[in-house]
Design a protein around this motif. Structure first.
Motif, PDB file in Angstrom:
ATOM      1  N   GLY A 260      -6.058  30.657 -24.815  1.00  0.00           N
ATOM      2  CA  GLY A 260      -5.361  31.378 -25.864  1.00  0.00           C
ATOM      3  C   GLY A 260      -5.295  30.632 -27.193  1.00  0.00           C
ATOM      4  O   GLY A 260      -4.734  31.136 -28.151  1.00  0.00           O
ATOM      5  N   ILE A 261      -5.861  29.419 -27.245  1.00  0.00           N
ATOM      6  CA  ILE A 261      -5.845  28.647 -28.488  1.00  0.00           C
ATOM      7  C   ILE A 261      -7.274  28.285 -28.854  1.00  0.00           C
ATOM      8  O   ILE A 261      -8.039  27.814 -28.026  1.00  0.00           O
ATOM      9  CB  ILE A 261      -5.013  27.358 -28.340  1.00  0.00           C
ATOM     10  CG1 ILE A 261      -3.562  27.709 -28.045  1.00  0.00           C
ATOM     11  CG2 ILE A 261      -5.122  26.489 -29.576  1.00  0.00           C
ATOM     12  CD1 ILE A 261      -2.680  26.522 -27.783  1.00  0.00           C
ATOM     13  N   ASP A 262      -7.633  28.517 -30.114  1.00  0.00           N
ATOM     14  CA  ASP A 262      -8.956  28.155 -30.608  1.00  0.00           C
ATOM     15  C   ASP A 262      -8.820  27.035 -31.627  1.00  0.00           C
ATOM     16  O   ASP A 262      -7.997  27.109 -32.539  1.00  0.00           O
ATOM     17  CB  ASP A 262      -9.640  29.352 -31.278  1.00  0.00           C
ATOM     18  CG  ASP A 262      -9.991  30.450 -30.286  1.00  0.00           C
ATOM     19  OD1 ASP A 262     -10.319  30.113 -29.133  1.00  0.00           O
ATOM     20  OD2 ASP A 262      -9.928  31.622 -30.679  1.00  0.00           O
ATOM     21  N   PHE A 263      -9.626  25.984 -31.449  1.00  0.00           N
ATOM     22  CA  PHE A 263      -9.669  24.917 -32.438  1.00  0.00           C
ATOM     23  C   PHE A 263     -10.725  25.290 -33.469  1.00  0.00           C
ATOM     24  O   PHE A 263     -11.868  25.567 -33.137  1.00  0.00           O
ATOM     25  CB  PHE A 263     -10.051  23.582 -31.812  1.00  0.00           C
ATOM     26  CG  PHE A 263      -9.005  23.031 -30.875  1.00  0.00           C
ATOM     27  CD1 PHE A 263      -7.673  23.008 -31.228  1.00  0.00           C
ATOM     28  CD2 PHE A 263      -9.367  22.516 -29.647  1.00  0.00           C
ATOM     29  CE1 PHE A 263      -6.709  22.490 -30.380  1.00  0.00           C
ATOM     30  CE2 PHE A 263      -8.421  21.996 -28.792  1.00  0.00           C
ATOM     31  CZ  PHE A 263      -7.094  21.987 -29.162  1.00  0.00           C
TER      32      PHE A 263
END
Length: 55
Positions: A9-12
């Motif tokens: 659920g997190i994109d860098f």
């Protein structure tokens, strides 16, 4: 260097600023020097190993 796993659920997002011509040349020169150092030390270690095995 190791890989960083993205949590679900997190994109860098990594954005780099463009390099100037002088920065690009400096980095290129640094890389060349490091490769030359590595080449010299690799040759030296091969010579030492060869001398040890022939004695």
């Amino acid at each position: 260097m190791s890989l960083i796993k993205e949590p679900k659920g997190i994109d860098f997002v990594i954005e780099s600023k463009p390099l100037s011509d002088t920065e690009r040349k400096e980095i290129s020169e640094y890389i060349k020097q490091q490769k030359l150092k590595k080449k010299v030390t690799t040759r030296a270690s091969k010579i030492k190993t060869a001398l040890k095995t022939h004695v």
